[in-house]
Structures are given as structure tokens and as C-alpha cells.
Design a protein around this motif. Sequence first.
Motif, PDB file in Angstrom:
ATOM      1  N   SER A 130     -61.815 -13.702 -30.905  1.00 20.92           N
ATOM      2  CA  SER A 130     -62.434 -14.114 -32.165  1.00 20.92           C
ATOM      3  C   SER A 130     -61.503 -13.774 -33.312  1.00 20.92           C
ATOM      4  O   SER A 130     -60.496 -13.064 -33.130  1.00 20.92           O
ATOM      5  N   ALA A 131     -61.863 -14.246 -34.504  1.00 18.46           N
ATOM      6  CA  ALA A 131     -61.044 -13.972 -35.688  1.00 18.46           C
ATOM      7  C   ALA A 131     -60.940 -12.476 -35.956  1.00 18.46           C
ATOM      8  O   ALA A 131     -59.919 -12.002 -36.467  1.00 18.46           O
ATOM      9  N   ALA A 132     -61.981 -11.716 -35.628  1.00 16.85           N
ATOM     10  CA  ALA A 132     -61.942 -10.269 -35.845  1.00 16.85           C
ATOM     11  C   ALA A 132     -60.815  -9.609 -35.054  1.00 16.85           C
ATOM     12  O   ALA A 132     -60.288  -8.563 -35.457  1.00 16.85           O
ATOM     13  N   ARG A 137     -52.525  -8.332 -36.128  1.00 14.24           N
ATOM     14  CA  ARG A 137     -51.778  -9.346 -35.379  1.00 14.24           C
ATOM     15  C   ARG A 137     -50.976 -10.239 -36.324  1.00 14.24           C
ATOM     16  O   ARG A 137     -51.188 -10.275 -37.531  1.00 14.24           O
ATOM     17  N   SER A 138     -50.058 -11.016 -35.753  1.00 13.07           N
ATOM     18  CA  SER A 138     -49.214 -11.926 -36.533  1.00 13.07           C
ATOM     19  C   SER A 138     -49.712 -13.360 -36.395  1.00 13.07           C
ATOM     20  O   SER A 138     -50.059 -13.802 -35.297  1.00 13.07           O
ATOM     21  N   ASP A 164     -54.910  -7.311 -43.515  1.00 10.56           N
ATOM     22  CA  ASP A 164     -55.142  -6.882 -42.133  1.00 10.56           C
ATOM     23  C   ASP A 164     -54.369  -7.707 -41.110  1.00 10.56           C
ATOM     24  O   ASP A 164     -54.331  -7.353 -39.920  1.00 10.56           O
ATOM     25  N   VAL A 165     -53.821  -8.848 -41.551  1.00 11.36           N
ATOM     26  CA  VAL A 165     -53.018  -9.672 -40.645  1.00 11.36           C
ATOM     27  C   VAL A 165     -51.605  -9.800 -41.194  1.00 11.36           C
ATOM     28  O   VAL A 165     -51.377  -9.683 -42.401  1.00 11.36           O
ATOM     29  N   ASN A 166     -50.678 -10.049 -40.303  1.00 10.29           N
ATOM     30  CA  ASN A 166     -49.281 -10.237 -40.671  1.00 10.29           C
ATOM     31  C   ASN A 166     -48.981 -11.730 -40.666  1.00 10.29           C
ATOM     32  O   ASN A 166     -48.840 -12.339 -39.606  1.00 10.29           O
TER      33      ASN A 166
END
Length: 322
Positions: A130-132, A137-138, A164-166
Motif C-alpha cells: 500500500s501507499a503507507a 522508499r524511493s 517520508d519518501v525519497n
Amino acid sequence: MTNDFSALSRRRFAAGAFAGAASLALPTAALHAQSRPVLKAGDQKGGLRALLEAAGGLEGLGYDIQWSEFPAAAPLAEALNAQAVDSGPIGDAPLVFALAAGTKVKAIGANRSDSYGTAVLVRPDSQLKSAADLKGRSVATNRGSIGHYITLKAITAAGLQPEDVNLRFLAPADAKLALTQGSVDAWATWEPYTALAETSGHARVLASGRGLLPGLSYLAATDAAIAAKRPLLQDFLQRVVRAQRWSLRNVDAFSATLARIIGIPPDAAKLQFERRQQKWVPIDAKVIADQQGTADFYRQVGLIKQPLDVRGTFDLGFSAQG
């Protein structure tokens, strides 16, 4: 403010993104090249040219069309900004980015479609569910693209923050390669790239835009073109609208032509077309409100620095009643 488009887009634009442009006209056009007006039409992969050719929508033109194809909205927006093209199709999020960067364009026609194909993709064997799970993550996508938008919408809806994401900003071909080679965890993209990745077995949808995005995209035109070529733009818009109606009545014929023109397998072409269900709609209060919501979201997550009132970015003088 400074232009937020990627350096890669700038280099490709400067290197001659328009080298592949072709003129489409009646057979006698060469005899009248000096007397016939020219509309410089930008396009994205799987876009307007394929639609018009399949539907016979280029017959009886009183002007010539000079086509330039771009792999994504960012280089198309650069071309509009440089007035290298008069008009082109662009999604709601890229249009916000372009306007915030000072591009002198307006939306002259609007369409809505199912947003499922605007999606965050992962490899078939990915452990992400899921998106969560994208935290830490990248994700590869184009900066300011609809792929960038769905990434941010999906993770914020899952309770995450942009940091929260790269995010790795890559053109579609480079992003696909990065995903398949495992150098990124996910790829955020749009049709026909999503359908092509799915049908080839290279990716699956982790999070789609259905329920998160308004499904809006536009035919945009530069202020200069609107002032000098309004009748041509009106005719072009109506031809696109009529061609869209034809395509919905002739799914197999259109899908086959689309596959041939953009160079993807017929099953991918048909999948992306059937599920989009794209229809041209009037630019009404709902369209403007949805576009304002996109601009407000980009302001909220810090991608544009100043509030943007979208009302002045529409030209209501064009009719989509083809």
C-alpha cells in the motif's frame, strides 16, 4: 519565482525537442505554404495526433499543423513557455506547476477521465502492499508531473508526509528502467506508460489515482497564440472533441491505430484507452473548483511558494461542442 522544471527537461528542450515535428496538411499544402496559416501543436505520447488521425479528424484543414511530440508534460510546458508550440495537452497538476513558474498559457478546453491509470507502480515481486509502505522508499517520477501529484496525494492520504519518501526526478523511460533494474522502489506515472508496464508484466499498481485525483486535463494554449490564432485553436479543439466521440464508438479501430502510432502493443493501447473513458466537458464552476483544489494542494505541500488563483488561467471563450 524560479522555474521548477528539471534540468534534464531543460537540456532536452535546448537540444532540440522539436526535431521530430512533422507537418500534416492537404496534398496541395506545399503549393500554398506561404499562404496557409500554421498551428504549432505540441503533443504527448498517446495523445491528440493519434486520436485525430484515427478518426479522420485532420481532413479538410484550412491550415497546416506542425506537430512536436514530448515524453511528458514538463518539456511540453517548457515549449509553451518558449512559444515554440502554440498549444498542447497538459494535466491539471503540470498546468499548476507551469502557471506558478510564470508560463503565459491558458486552458481553452477541459476533459475528465478515470484516474486509475495515473498510478504508483512497483515491481511484480515487490513486498510493498500500500501507499503507507512507501515510507523511507524511493519513487521515480517527473517533477511537477501528474505522477508527482499522485505520489504526494497517495502518501498524504495514507498519513505520511512528503519528506517520508525519497523522490527521484526522472523522465518516463529512465524511471521505468530504474524500477525494472531495482534502483528505485516505485515509479509514479500515467497512461499509456501504466498500461504498458502492466501488460508487459514489468509492474503492478500499488496506488491508483481513482478517488484521489479529479481526472482533469486540458488543451492549453499560449496567450500569444490565443491572440493571433483564436479561429485555428477553436477549430482544432472542436476536431479533437469530435474525434474523442468517434473513438468511444470505435474502440477496436482506435486502439489499433493508437498502438501503431505510438509504438506500443495493441493490448496495452486498448487497456489504457478503455479504462480512461476520457470525455471533454465544459469549463464550469466544478472544473475551476477542482483545479483550485490541485493548486491549493501543491501550495500545502510546498511545491509552489505562493497561492495561485486559478480563475484567470481559463479562457472561457472557446466552445468544446464539436
